[in-house]
Design a protein around this motif. Structure first.
Motif, PDB file in Angstrom:
ATOM      1  N   ILE A 460       0.846  -1.219   0.000  1.00 45.13           N
ATOM      2  CA  ILE A 460       0.000   0.000   0.000  1.00 45.13           C
ATOM      3  C   ILE A 460       0.868   1.250   0.000  1.00 45.13           C
ATOM      4  CG2 ILE A 460      -1.626   1.309   1.411  1.00 45.13           C
ATOM      5  CD1 ILE A 460      -2.842  -1.376   2.245  1.00 45.13           C
ATOM      6  N   ARG A 461       1.976   1.201   0.786  1.00 42.42           N
ATOM      7  CA  ARG A 461       2.866   2.373   0.809  1.00 42.42           C
ATOM      8  C   ARG A 461       3.541   2.578  -0.551  1.00 42.42           C
ATOM      9  NH1 ARG A 461       3.481   0.535   6.114  1.00 42.42           N
ATOM     10  NH2 ARG A 461       5.192  -0.875   5.583  1.00 42.42           N
ATOM     11  N   ASN A 462       3.900   1.484  -1.222  1.00 39.84           N
ATOM     12  CA  ASN A 462       4.475   1.612  -2.581  1.00 39.84           C
ATOM     13  C   ASN A 462       3.463   2.206  -3.548  1.00 39.84           C
ATOM     14  OD1 ASN A 462       6.908   0.537  -1.781  1.00 39.84           O
ATOM     15  ND2 ASN A 462       6.335  -1.594  -2.289  1.00 39.84           N
ATOM     16  N   ARG A 465       3.267   5.859  -2.989  1.00 46.42           N
ATOM     17  CA  ARG A 465       4.391   6.589  -3.591  1.00 46.42           C
ATOM     18  C   ARG A 465       4.240   6.686  -5.112  1.00 46.42           C
ATOM     19  NH1 ARG A 465       7.320   3.808   0.518  1.00 46.42           N
ATOM     20  NH2 ARG A 465       7.771   2.058  -0.878  1.00 46.42           N
ATOM     21  N   LYS A 466       3.669   5.639  -5.744  1.00 49.59           N
ATOM     22  CA  LYS A 466       3.470   5.674  -7.197  1.00 49.59           C
ATOM     23  C   LYS A 466       2.232   6.466  -7.605  1.00 49.59           C
ATOM     24  CE  LYS A 466       5.704   1.214  -7.973  1.00 49.59           C
ATOM     25  NZ  LYS A 466       5.508  -0.178  -8.449  1.00 49.59           N
ATOM     26  N   GLY A 474      -4.881   5.367   1.421  1.00 48.97           N
ATOM     27  CA  GLY A 474      -3.724   4.551   1.780  1.00 48.97           C
ATOM     28  C   GLY A 474      -3.433   4.618   3.269  1.00 48.97           C
ATOM     29  N   GLN A 475      -3.555   5.852   3.834  1.00 44.53           N
ATOM     30  CA  GLN A 475      -3.300   5.993   5.276  1.00 44.53           C
ATOM     31  C   GLN A 475      -4.330   5.219   6.097  1.00 44.53           C
ATOM     32  OE1 GLN A 475      -0.651   7.438   6.617  1.00 44.53           O
ATOM     33  NE2 GLN A 475      -1.375   6.677   8.580  1.00 44.53           N
ATOM     34  N   MET A 476      -5.605   5.296   5.643  1.00 49.79           N
ATOM     35  CA  MET A 476      -6.668   4.589   6.368  1.00 49.79           C
ATOM     36  C   MET A 476      -6.406   3.087   6.353  1.00 49.79           C
ATOM     37  SD  MET A 476     -10.742   4.391   5.512  1.00 49.79           S
ATOM     38  CE  MET A 476     -10.393   3.487   4.017  1.00 49.79           C
ATOM     39  N   LEU A 477      -6.028   2.535   5.177  1.00 50.03           N
ATOM     40  CA  LEU A 477      -5.753   1.108   5.088  1.00 50.03           C
ATOM     41  C   LEU A 477      -4.533   0.729   5.920  1.00 50.03           C
ATOM     42  CD1 LEU A 477      -6.352   0.513   1.264  1.00 50.03           C
ATOM     43  CD2 LEU A 477      -7.793  -0.255   3.157  1.00 50.03           C
TER      44      LEU A 477
END
Length: 573
Positions: A460-462, A465-466, A474-477
């Motif tokens: 999710i962090r990748n 970034r993309k 993304g932060q919630m997940l």
């Protein structure tokens, strides 16, 4: 006014008795007209097997006459009848009353009274799980009651023995006693008890695998004229019908539920609520099923009924899953896990008690058989000595051989007991090992789950970034994944389950080696359940080389030589 009500009850009971059976044989030795009338009335109520809750007023009336002006034996009988009425509803009070009756009884002048008092005491011991003591009394008093010609109470004692054998898993022996009781009730002319004993026969046929025979015995039993006034018995028949029919007899479940609501009997209500819940769930109506299961769950808490509580939670979990209520289903699952431990411990204790009771009963029967054998031998010896003096020598040799055989039998019995104890210890060890392996497996599964969650978080962090996913989403997940990741929670879960299997492990290990740190103690626990270095490294989020280094430090602190196995050493704690 109170006495008028009691006499009305006496009159009603008399009318019921005469209409049902004229064959009641009162064996009590007369103690006066008033006492005789009271004994006769209560005896007729017992012969009809009337619901005891309806006889409280009669028993209280008898107790009111139990003062110092009344003979000791009358007071003893009145205590007995009061205890007999309370036997099912308040066994502790009933036991105190019957013990008082036994103390006051003149057993020399009134041997029948003593036998009847002892029979009630056997019933109360059976109700409280003292099966061996109850069995001894039943066996002892059956002979005395037969000498008095009292077939009815002989049959009652046989039912008691059958119930004990059923509880101890000796189904064929239980069937033999129930069948003999059925014949004896018929010989005594008690059509009510002949009818009611069919429930015992039906249940034992079911336990022995003959469902068709069991249902045949239960057919129309609840509508019988002989049991129409006993609502609790009718409800039990209906519950048995529902359970034996593989939970398909809707009429039986509905009628049993209606009866339990009218009676207000909590134990019966739990069973009928669970039955109605099962029916509703089979119809696909999970919300309706929960309407029955929730009050059943509340009653099990008040009664301390762990077994039915687990049953209710299991059904509720399925209903919550059907309704998509995952959190509620998970709560049920967690409580079921806790209850499993309690049930496991309780079942082990109960099974051990059953084995002890059964061994004691078998030993008692063996002693009786030996005493009978000795009695026959003594008779043979007396006849032989009176006829031929020469036979004395032959019989002496025979007795010597018998003594050697007895010693050999005792030795074999002792060896058999030792083998049995060895098997029990082996079984307990296997159960502990199974629990340990299950704990290790669950812990590894949790670690694997956490590892997958970490990988998902990294993906999710990748993607953030993309730019493939919005930053807020993304932060919630990521937050949700982080909330599911807790090494401390995993360790607490493992430690709680581990200490139930090995309660003294950490304490003993810390006492033996005080220099061990908390992390090293944790590593020792993982090693104790048989985890590999790779699995431990995954759980503790370290490299396998780090685990091996920690193992080396632990061995050094415990002063182990190269030949010593750390795994073998930890098994002793």
């Amino acid at each position: 006014m109170k006495r008028i009500v009691v006499y009305i009850l006496f009159l009603v009971a008399s009318v019921l008795t005469v209409s049902a059976s004229d064959g009641v044989a009162v064996q009590w030795t007369p103690l006066g007209s008033d006492a005789g009338a009271y004994d006769s009335m209560m005896e007729r109520a017992a012969f009809l097997d009337m619901p005891r809750r309806d006889l409280g007023a009669m028993a209280r009336s008898g107790q009111e006459t139990s003062d110092a002006r009344v003979s000791r034996q009358i007071r003893a009988r009145n205590s007995y009848w009061s205890g007999w009425v309370l036997a099912h509803s308040d066994p502790d009070s009933a036991l105190r009353l019957v013990d008082e009756a036994i103390r006051m009884c003149d057993s020399v002048r009134y041997p029948y009274d003593q036998a009847r008092f002892a029979l009630l005491r056997a019933d109360l011991l059976r109700f409280t799980g003292n099966y061996a003591d109850a069995y001894f009394i039943y066996r002892d008093k059956i002979g005395e009651l037969r000498q008095h010609g009292d077939d009815f109470w002989v049959a009652k004692a046989l039912v008691g023995i059958g119930a004990i054998m059923q509880e101890l898993g000796e189904y064929h022996e239980a069937m033999r006693n129930y069948s003999e009781a059925q014949e004896t009730f018929a010989r005594a002319g008690s059509s009510v008890c002949v009818t009611k004993n069919r429930l015992n026969l039906a249940n034992i046929h079911y336990l022995m695998g003959d469902t068709e025979k069991s249902l045949g015995l239960l057919k129309d039993l609840d509508r019988s004229r002989q049991v129409a006034n006993d609502s609790i018995y009718v409800a039990n028949v209906l519950v048995s019908r529902f359970q034996i029919s593989d939970y398909s007899d809707r009429e039986a479940a509905s009628r049993a539920f209606a009866i339990s609501r009218s009676l207000g009997n909590d134990k019966l209500s739990v069973i009928t609520l669970l039955s109605m819940g099962a029916l509703a769930r089979s119809d696909g109506d999970s919300r309706k099923a929960l309407g029955y299961l929730r009050p059943a769950l509340g009653l099990t808490a008040a009664l301390g009924d762990i077994s039915n509580r687990k049953h209710a939670l299991s059904q509720m979990r399925i209903c919550y899953d059907d309704l998509g209520l995952k959190d509620s289903a998970d709560m049920c699952s967690r409580e079921i896990l806790l209850l499993n431990d309690s049930l496991y411990h309780r079942e082990n204790v109960e099974n051990l008690k059953r084995v002890e009771h059964l061994a004691t009963i078998h030993e008692y029967e063996r002693r009786i058989e030996q005493e009978s054998e000795r009695h026959r031998l003594r008779q043979t010896l007396v006849l032989a000595v009176s006829a031929f003096l020469l036979v004395v020598l032959v019989l002496s040799v025979f007795l010597l051989i018998s003594s050697k055989r007895k010693a050999e039998c005792d030795r074999n019995l002792k060896e058999e007991k030792n083998r049995h104890l060895t098997l029990l210890n082996r079984q307990y060890s296997m159960e502990i090992e199974a629990k340990t392996k299950e704990l290790a497996s669950n812990t590894v599964l949790l670690a694997q789950k956490n590892a997958r969650l970490k990988e998902l978080g990294e993906q999710i962090r990748n993607m953030e970034r993309k730019g493939d996913i919005a930053g807020d989403e993304g932060q919630m997940l990521s937050d949700k994944i982080s909330s599911e990741l807790s090494a401390d929670d995993d360790w607490r879960f493992f430690k709680l389950r581990f200490e139930r299997v090995h309660p003294c492990f950490f304490t003993s290990l810390k006492e033996a080696c005080p220099s061990l740190s908390r992390t090293e103690l944790r590593l020792c626990a993982y090693i104790r359940v048989g985890m590999s270095a790779k699995e431990i490294a995954m759980i503790m989020s370290v490299r396998p080389e780090t685990v091996n280094t920690s193992r080396y430090r632990i061995r050094k602190k415990m002063s182990l030589s190269a030949e010593d196995s750390l795994e073998s050493i930890l098994e002793h704690y």
